[in-house]
Write a protein that holds these residues in place. Structure first.
Motif, PDB file in Angstrom:
ATOM      1  N   ASP A  86       0.819  -1.213   0.000  1.00 43.78           N
ATOM      2  CA  ASP A  86       0.000   0.000   0.000  1.00 43.78           C
ATOM      3  C   ASP A  86       0.856   1.268   0.000  1.00 43.78           C
ATOM      4  O   ASP A  86       0.438   2.300  -0.524  1.00 43.78           O
ATOM      5  N   GLY A 134      -3.849  -4.714  -6.414  1.00 46.01           N
ATOM      6  CA  GLY A 134      -3.124  -3.457  -6.582  1.00 46.01           C
ATOM      7  C   GLY A 134      -2.638  -3.239  -7.998  1.00 46.01           C
ATOM      8  O   GLY A 134      -2.719  -2.131  -8.531  1.00 46.01           O
ATOM      9  N   ALA A 143      -4.116   2.001   7.193  1.00 42.14           N
ATOM     10  CA  ALA A 143      -4.566   1.082   6.158  1.00 42.14           C
ATOM     11  C   ALA A 143      -5.123  -0.191   6.777  1.00 42.14           C
ATOM     12  O   ALA A 143      -6.161  -0.705   6.359  1.00 42.14           O
TER      13      ALA A 143
END
Length: 381
Positions: free
Chosen positions: A67, A116, A197
């Motif tokens: 992330d 992602g 996150a």
């Protein structure tokens, strides 16, 4: 709207396949490998089981890294996979275990990235297809592993398997290194602290429910791929036949994963698909317990492949839509839960490796227990 960039998806798919190839090189030849390296079948099983074990520990840190620093983290995963495959060329059990440990550290960095990389390089309309393709390629790595086991099943051919796997892993890492030089369509990295996150992902009740649910199908599949050959051997199924059965199983899973999740997404039928796959898996395991043999092995394990493996991209597509900025961490939670289930179920089945009927019935019960949770998802989606 900018056009999707598929080259990074293809390169990522090669690396994803490499992780599974290294993971499952010995799944179809457990007894042969045990004899070659003068260790127990359970010791050979641990060459695969270290992957879910370390995934449980590393899934969340890997998701947080992705992330925040997506490209370098993913590249490290690709390079560690290649390094682990190279270390195994020492061709002794300690070198095999060392290589497996290195590659198992890499696996969360690679597999957590499937949502992602689609989010960064594909337009929104292409992302369900990208997730399905990326996940199918992960299963394609299993296909390669079982092909090698089926055609190179003798003791003196194991070093050839290790060389092929190392070459594939190195090529995949180089391909990803080149592909990630392309600019992304969208950058999902967030300047927020990493701990946010994790809080964002875990605060979503749907993500928590999916984490619990993922433990059951993952657990059954990991146990089945790890010990199917040893469990079927007493009923007259040879190592090469078991490898072929597992190969057909994963080919069916690749085809199912490349098509079923796209249809499920269009018709919003995730709950129905998950319920069907778990019920069919339970029935198939009961058949394996009561009527073991080559024919039932082919039919039952192929059914599990075509229906159960697509459950993963179905769940990951829900995660990608649900989480946004915390997609890597949320995917990590799903993978962590699934691998925890894999570790627990495979360990239990490993203890029963000399008693096939109870082992298959345990897997059937585990799949059946999860069906109410899958049905309940229809109220949340």
């Amino acid at each position: 709207m900018p056009r999707s960039r598929w080259t990074p998806i293809v390169a990522y798919s090669l690396v994803g396949a490499a992780t599974q190839l290294v993971w499952l090189n010995f799944a179809g030849i457990t007894t042969v490998a045990a004899a070659r390296y003068d260790v127990s079948e359970n010791a050979i099983g641990w060459l695969a089981q270290v992957f879910p074990l370390l995934y449980v520990v590393l899934a969340i840190p890997a998701g947080l890294l992705l992330d925040r620093w997506f490209r370098p983290s993913l590249l490290i995963g690709a390079l560690l996979t290649a390094l682990g495959a190279l270390l195994r060329l020492g061709d002794t059990y300690p070198w095999l275990l060392t290589g497996q440990l290195v590659a198992s550290v890499a696996q969360p960095l690679v597999l957590n990235a499937v949502t992602g990389i689609t989010g960064r390089y594909l337009s929104p309309r292409d992302r369900p297809t990208g997730i399905a393709a990326g996940t199918a390629s992960i299963f394609a790595g299993m296909v390669i592993a079982f092909v090698l086991s089926a055609f190179l099943a003798s003791s003196n051919q194991i070093p050839v398997v290790l060389v092929i796997s190392a070459i594939f892993s190195v090529i995949a890492a180089i391909a990803l290194l080149l592909a990630l030089r392309l600019p992304a369509l969208h950058t999902s990295a967030s300047p927020r602290p990493d701990r946010n996150a994790l809080r964002t992902a875990w605060s979503d009740p749907l993500i928590r429910r999916l984490c619990l649910l993922a433990m059951f199908p993952f657990g059954v599949f990991v146990a089945l791929t790890t010990f199917a050959q040893a469990l079927l051997e007493p009923s007259g199924v040879s190592a090469s036949t078991a490898s072929t059965i597992l190969l057909v199983n994963v080919i069916a899973g690749v085809l199912g994963s490349a098509t079923i999740p796209i249809l499920v997404s269009r018709h919003q039928a995730a709950s129905a698909q998950l319920t069907l796959s778990l019920t069919a898996t339970a029935i198939a395991c009961v058949c394996l317990a009561l009527f073991p043999g080559p024919l039932v092995g082919y039919l039952a394990i192929t059914t599990i492949g075509v229906l159960l493996l697509p459950a993963l991209p179905v769940v990951l597509e829900i995660v990608e839509r649900q989480t946004g900025e915390a997609e890597g961490t949320a995917a990590g939670l799903i993978w962590m839960s699934g691998n925890l289930g894999g570790l627990l179920v495979a360990t239990a089945v490993g203890l029963m490796v000399n008693h096939p009927t109870p082992a298959f019935l345990v897997m059937a019960a585990i799949a059946l227990i999860a069906t109410p949770g899958a049905r309940a998802l229809r109220h949340s989606l």
